[in-house]
Design an enzyme around this catalytic site. Structure first.
Site, PDB file in Angstrom:
ATOM      1  N   TYR A 110       0.903  -1.165   0.000  1.00 33.19           N
ATOM      2  CA  TYR A 110       0.000   0.000   0.000  1.00 33.19           C
ATOM      3  C   TYR A 110       0.932   1.202   0.000  1.00 33.19           C
ATOM      4  CZ  TYR A 110      -4.389   2.215   1.880  1.00 33.19           C
ATOM      5  OH  TYR A 110      -5.543   2.931   2.096  1.00 33.19           O
ATOM      6  N   HIS A 115      -2.326   7.356  -3.176  1.00 27.79           N
ATOM      7  CA  HIS A 115      -3.443   6.414  -3.117  1.00 27.79           C
ATOM      8  C   HIS A 115      -3.970   6.274  -1.689  1.00 27.79           C
ATOM      9  CE1 HIS A 115      -5.945   2.900  -3.690  1.00 27.79           C
ATOM     10  NE2 HIS A 115      -5.210   2.218  -2.840  1.00 27.79           N
ATOM     11  N   GLU A 180      -6.908  -1.907 -10.135  1.00 28.60           N
ATOM     12  CA  GLU A 180      -5.851  -1.196  -9.422  1.00 28.60           C
ATOM     13  C   GLU A 180      -4.568  -1.346 -10.221  1.00 28.60           C
ATOM     14  OE1 GLU A 180      -5.584  -2.369  -5.285  1.00 28.60           O
ATOM     15  OE2 GLU A 180      -7.215  -0.996  -4.748  1.00 28.60           O
ATOM     16  N   GLN A 221     -15.577  -5.486  -0.453  1.00 31.97           N
ATOM     17  CA  GLN A 221     -14.434  -5.151   0.398  1.00 31.97           C
ATOM     18  C   GLN A 221     -14.860  -4.298   1.598  1.00 31.97           C
ATOM     19  OE1 GLN A 221     -11.347  -3.163  -1.837  1.00 31.97           O
ATOM     20  NE2 GLN A 221     -10.103  -2.705  -0.037  1.00 31.97           N
ATOM     21  N   THR A 330      -1.774   0.079  -5.303  1.00 30.17           N
ATOM     22  CA  THR A 330      -2.175   1.038  -6.329  1.00 30.17           C
ATOM     23  C   THR A 330      -1.202   2.209  -6.401  1.00 30.17           C
ATOM     24  OG1 THR A 330      -4.432   0.470  -5.798  1.00 30.17           O
ATOM     25  CG2 THR A 330      -4.100   2.442  -7.142  1.00 30.17           C
TER      26      THR A 330
END
Lengths: 392, 392
Positions: A110, A115, A180, A221, A330
């Site tokens: 991440y 993002h 993504e 999600q 992403t």
């Protein structure tokens, strides 16, 4: 030259190792049988395997020697391979490309500040966009290896549980299917259980990179992810590009990453330039329409470097295997047109993309094809593409 | 009889498939070479493999036929195997046991209401113990397959980032090393990408069960897990028992699970009895001390059934492979002495366990050995144990 490695077959022949050169594939087993690798002492049967893993296990000195040999052969004024073109070259258009790696574990990071900040602003508007841990460690979760597919594989819209407008859980096809844009890091050297990989040795474990589309069902999600993270909102499919770009090919495109403030803990500190200047774009192609570039960004925007991801992943002794894939998460840039997901581009559906035919996209529709492309410099290094079409 | 399957070797011989019978191991390849399986048409070379995967791939009809044949041979009044005891039987004490499965993907669920409620009460005291999604779906996350080790493997205390008392991130060995008592479900039949497994067919994908210790570093986990779930707090090691108990052995111990209220969505509904009455215990053995039973519980306390876990995992089309492991999550019972983790038993360190030697345990110490044991009925079915010792 990129000289990326992949697995191809032709006319029902067995899948085997090839190197992509423009619109052709060089059959490495065939090159070897002609004796061009005879002075490099390695087991050439790795080229006849249906995955790159045995080849990757040969180690960097062998990979470097093979790459060097290919560069010499291709640059040689007498074009020594040309005499054997019918034996060693296959038109890419006639080949079937296969998932190039037998993937062990897959981890998704991440690592893009833009993002993570965008997501924070959307879903936790009352608080700081970044959670307190974000600048101290590369946040990550384990993903699903079994459902990683090669470019071109259709992606079935998943069904699952999500909340309806009355906040009641219902079951059905996701209403918020997203892509993504990520890079996948392919591990080529194992590490031992219990032995952290120091940040300055981390890149020795990297075989190469692929483009990675981490398809996501945002409604599934959102309902499932507390407190243990994403699960069915992600694990129905991830797509990778068929050609693995070796780390060595990217040497001219190393760059500094963003300033890291606060300074990370010592195990994450490095003075090496281990960010990469890789141009990335997202293309949307609705059914029966032209391609539309909907986003352009660059891997240099990532906050955490590839070396830091690996150092963090292993600092507790977690072991890496050949064939593991670490994805960056992403990759978004600083502007609205550099977002790596539709979630961010449409700001969770509040400002849908308007396409040339007048239709809009908050999330993906049936028949939409998403294509991720990447390259470095003046396309001297080309990642090719990863594509997938949403089907029912 | 349990007749669990495992992988063993002796005196440097190649690892191969065996069945545990009391203090002996039956060498299935050797049994086969004597002709005892000749009328069962399957490829007996699966018994000479170093993992159970090829054997598991034979499918349930073959597994059932082999199990039936073994039961007949062992029950036969003439004891037909006894004449060949030196060829087919190995004293378990002389054998080395290996990780029995080449694990593909590993998923960890959170299926015990008591465990999830305890964690909620500790860490979110102002709110409902269970998060809103918990009774609607079996919450889960993907774990790390590479660091799953067989019973007996020492567990190195991991280092990582966590918050010091001033809430500053620091790096060092975890101060909150814990165990988690779980069952592991071993997948023996694949499912196709894009094809959900209906709940009433789910058990056809189960080869068997192992005991599973999901070692956890609570301080690392607490700092890293927002928003994507556990990562380095878990992936340094998980331990499994060496003997896989086939699903069929547990037929007499099926039981109803707890009433599920609210009624789950249709894809999770089943009238089958797919909970199992398996007694479980956690034993702590500090260095140079006797074993202390610190917890007793039962797998029937799990809220979600094995079939529901599989139906949920695949409902979005996520595919299963032979060798995947699904763990239940920590199995806690309704009482203080039936907790499946030290976190719960010591209530996050606020009421440390007092051991017979007067020492206390909020979390594990160097030299502590954790042993999980399981059985059903009057130990007709015995899971054996999974053990690990904390080392530096």
């Amino acid at each position: 030259m990129t000289l990326p490695y992949g697995i191809f077959s032709t006319d029902g022949s067995a899948p085997r190792v090839g190197v992509r050169i423009d619109d052709q594939i060089l059959d490495l087993g065939a090159v070897g049988r002609l004796g061009f690798f005879d002075d490099l002492t390695f087991d050439q049967t790795v080229f006849d395997q249906p995955v790159l893993n045995p080849f990757m296990e040969l180690g960097k000195p062998v990979h470097r020697a093979i790459r060097q040999r290919l560069l010499e052969l291709l640059a040689h004024p007498e074009k020594p391979l040309d005499a054997f073109a019918d034996q060693v070259r296959v038109p890419a258009a006639t080949a079937t490309l296969h998932l190039p790696i037998r993937i062990g574990d897959y981890t998704d990071f991440y690592a893009s500040q833009e993002h993570a900040s965008n997501v924070g602003r959307m879903f936790r508007p009352q608080t700081e966009p970044l959670l307190p841990n974000w600048k101290h460690l590369p946040v990550a979760y384990h993903g699903r290896a079994s459902s990683i597919v090669v470019s071109g594989t259709p992606v079935k819209r998943p069904s699952g549980q999500f909340l309806d407008p009355d906040q009641q859980p219902v079951f059905g096809p996701t209403q918020a299917l997203d892509f993504e844009l990520e890079l996948g890091i392919v591990i080529g050297k194992p590490s031992a259980l219990g032995e952290p990989v120091p940040v300055d040795e981390a890149e020795s474990h990297v075989f190469g990179f692929v483009l990675f589309n981490d398809w996501s069902a945002r409604d599934i999600q959102r309902w499932e992810y507390q407190p243990l993270g994403p699960f069915l909102g992600k694990n129905f499919a991830s797509s990778i590009s068929p050609w693995v770009v070796p780390l060595e090919a990217l040497a001219p495109f190393r760059t500094d990453g963003p300033t890291q403030e606060p300074t990370p803990l010592p195990y994450l500190r490095s003075t090496a330039r281990s960010h990469f200047d890789i141009e990335l774009e997202v293309v949307l192609q609705p059914a029966n329409q032209e391609e539309i570039i909907i986003s352009r960004t660059n891997a240099r925007h990532l906050y955490w470097s590839v070396a830091q991801l690996i150092a963090h992943h292993t600092v507790n002794g977690c072991n890496l295997n050949v064939g593991d894939v670490l994805a960056t998460g992403t990759i978004s840039g600083p502007t609205d047109d550099s977002c790596g997901s539709l979630l961010e581009q449409s700001w969770n559906g509040s400002r849908p993309l308007v396409l040339p035919d007048g239709s809009t996209r908050s999330f993906l529709h049936y028949g939409d094809t998403v294509i991720l492309r990447g390259w470095a410099g003046n396309r001297q290094i080309d990642f090719g593409e990863v594509r997938g079409t949403v089907i029912s």
